[in-house]
Structure formats: structure tokens, C-alpha cells
Design a protein around this motif. Structure first.
Motif, short mmCIF file in Angstrom:
data_model
loop_
_atom_site.label_atom_id
_atom_site.label_comp_id
_atom_site.label_asym_id
_atom_site.label_seq_id
_atom_site.Cartn_x
_atom_site.Cartn_y
_atom_site.Cartn_z
N LEU A 289 0.40 -0.69 -0.51
CA LEU A 289 -0.07 0.78 0.26
C LEU A 289 1.02 1.06 0.23
O LEU A 289 2.20 1.80 0.81
CB LEU A 289 -0.56 -0.55 1.23
N THR A 290 0.21 2.42 -0.52
CA THR A 290 0.79 3.31 -0.57
C THR A 290 1.64 4.01 -0.04
O THR A 290 1.70 5.11 0.97
CB THR A 290 0.75 4.26 -1.99
N MET A 291 -0.08 4.34 1.22
CA MET A 291 0.24 5.26 2.66
C MET A 291 -1.46 4.33 3.16
O MET A 291 -1.78 3.50 3.13
CB MET A 291 -0.93 6.41 2.03
N PRO A 292 -1.31 4.60 4.48
CA PRO A 292 -2.63 3.88 5.86
C PRO A 292 -3.59 3.57 5.26
O PRO A 292 -4.01 5.12 5.04
CB PRO A 292 -1.74 4.14 6.95
N PRO A 293 -3.95 2.92 5.33
CA PRO A 293 -5.65 3.52 4.75
C PRO A 293 -6.55 3.60 5.99
O PRO A 293 -7.27 3.91 6.02
CB PRO A 293 -6.23 1.74 4.59
N LEU A 294 -6.01 3.73 6.82
CA LEU A 294 -7.15 3.84 7.84
C LEU A 294 -5.83 4.60 9.20
O LEU A 294 -4.51 4.21 9.49
CB LEU A 294 -7.41 2.95 9.31
N PRO A 295 -6.46 5.40 10.33
CA PRO A 295 -5.57 6.93 10.43
C PRO A 295 -5.33 5.21 11.63
O PRO A 295 -5.80 4.24 12.44
CB PRO A 295 -6.23 7.46 11.30
N GLY A 296 -3.79 5.59 12.40
CA GLY A 296 -3.20 5.43 14.11
C GLY A 296 -2.65 4.21 13.58
O GLY A 296 -1.83 3.70 11.90
N ALA A 297 -1.87 3.85 14.91
CA ALA A 297 -1.31 2.51 14.37
C ALA A 297 -1.94 1.22 13.74
O ALA A 297 -1.11 0.66 13.56
CB ALA A 297 -1.33 1.49 15.80
N LYS A 298 -3.42 0.89 13.80
CA LYS A 298 -4.67 -0.01 12.83
C LYS A 298 -3.28 -0.10 11.71
O LYS A 298 -3.72 -0.66 10.62
CB LYS A 298 -5.68 -0.06 13.30
N GLY A 299 -3.85 1.46 11.04
CA GLY A 299 -3.24 1.95 9.71
C GLY A 299 -1.81 1.23 9.47
O GLY A 299 -1.78 0.96 8.81
N GLN A 300 -1.09 1.80 10.41
CA GLN A 300 0.47 1.32 10.43
C GLN A 300 0.63 0.02 9.75
O GLN A 300 1.87 -0.44 9.42
CB GLN A 300 1.03 2.14 11.13
N GLU A 301 -0.08 -0.21 11.02
CA GLU A 301 -0.23 -1.88 11.19
C GLU A 301 -0.61 -3.13 9.56
O GLU A 301 0.15 -3.73 8.94
CB GLU A 301 -0.49 -2.82 11.86
N ILE A 302 -1.79 -1.84 9.12
CA ILE A 302 -1.89 -3.25 7.73
C ILE A 302 -1.27 -2.64 6.24
O ILE A 302 -0.55 -3.50 6.00
CB ILE A 302 -3.64 -2.37 7.92
N GLN A 303 -0.80 -1.34 6.77
CA GLN A 303 0.32 -0.88 5.76
C GLN A 303 1.69 -2.41 5.72
O GLN A 303 2.20 -2.18 4.66
CB GLN A 303 0.51 0.81 6.42
N ALA A 304 2.07 -2.46 6.83
CA ALA A 304 3.03 -3.14 6.57
C ALA A 304 2.85 -4.51 6.90
O ALA A 304 4.11 -4.93 6.77
CB ALA A 304 4.12 -2.78 8.19
N SER A 305 1.66 -4.99 6.25
CA SER A 305 1.63 -6.90 6.22
C SER A 305 0.59 -6.71 5.19
O SER A 305 0.62 -8.37 5.44
CB SER A 305 1.74 -6.68 7.68
N VAL A 306 -0.16 -5.91 4.34
CA VAL A 306 -1.36 -6.28 4.22
C VAL A 306 -0.62 -5.62 2.45
O VAL A 306 -0.12 -4.41 2.83
CB VAL A 306 -2.31 -5.63 4.15
N SER A 307 -0.53 -6.77 1.43
CA SER A 307 -0.53 -6.40 0.25
C SER A 307 -1.81 -5.08 -0.70
O SER A 307 -2.71 -5.07 0.58
CB SER A 307 -0.31 -7.35 -0.33
N GLN A 308 -1.39 -4.57 -1.70
CA GLN A 308 -2.23 -3.52 -2.49
C GLN A 308 -2.90 -4.37 -2.58
O GLN A 308 -4.86 -4.35 -2.88
CB GLN A 308 -1.73 -2.55 -3.39
N GLN A 309 -3.23 -5.26 -3.61
CA GLN A 309 -3.91 -6.46 -4.22
C GLN A 309 -4.73 -7.21 -2.80
O GLN A 309 -6.04 -6.89 -3.05
CB GLN A 309 -3.70 -7.99 -4.33
N ALA A 310 -4.63 -7.10 -1.50
CA ALA A 310 -5.18 -7.79 -1.00
C ALA A 310 -6.14 -7.39 0.17
O ALA A 310 -7.52 -7.20 -0.03
CB ALA A 310 -4.94 -8.56 0.67
N TRP A 311 -5.40 -5.65 0.31
CA TRP A 311 -6.59 -4.61 0.43
C TRP A 311 -8.00 -4.59 -0.65
O TRP A 311 -9.41 -4.12 -0.47
CB TRP A 311 -5.50 -3.59 0.86
#
Length: 90
Positions: A17-39
């Protein structure tokens, strides 16, 4: 070259992902572990659930429900489906 991430859903390196999809820590976690395809696939499922189940996003219980479904989806667990939904034929 695009950044990649080891996707927790697909268990392989995929475009990140090019940027976190959600605000805060959860968004950072998703950006670090989820691909653009999965999102993208999650967003399609989320849209179907919201539309077919007539969910109210202002309701905190609905937001909790969607976050639970997100976690199930990313962990390759069964998720709720939109009742009567038939995937398009190819």
C-alpha cells in the motif's frame, strides 16, 4: 520499483500500500503487513457487506463488525457474505 510487503493474507511478497488505509496504529500495521491486492479485495467485500446488509457506518457496532470481518479476511478465515450475492462469471 514499487515497494513490496510480505502480505499476511497471501504469504508472499507483493506490492505494498502506498499509504496507511486507516488512521493510527492500525493503519500503520495494515500498511506494513497487507498488500495492495489484498486491500483491494477487502474493499470489494466490505462494500458488498455494507450495501447488501444495509449497514450504518455511524453505528460503532457496525464499525466493530467490519473490523472483525477484516481480521477474518486477512487471516484467510471464513467471513460473512452478502446473502444472495453471486460472483460475476468470467
Amino acid at each position: 520499483m514499487a515497494n513490496t510487503v510480505f502480505c499476511r493474507k497471501y504469504q508472499q511478497e507483493l506490492p505494498a500500500l502506498t499509504m496507511p488505509p486507516l488512521p493510527g496504529a492500525k493503519g500503520q500495521e495494515i500498511q506494513a503487513s497487507v498488500s495492495q491486492q489484498a486491500w483491494n479485495e477487502w474493499q470489494a467485500l466490505q462494500t458488498r457487506l455494507i450495501n447488501e446488509k444495509h449497514l450504518n457506518l455511524l453505528d460503532p457496532a457496525t464499525r466493530r463488525y467490519l473490523m472483525e470481518q477484516l481480521e477474518l479476511f486477512l487471516d484467510n478465515q471464513p467471513t460473512d457474505t452478502a446473502q444472495g450475492y453471486v460472483p460475476p462469471s468470467e
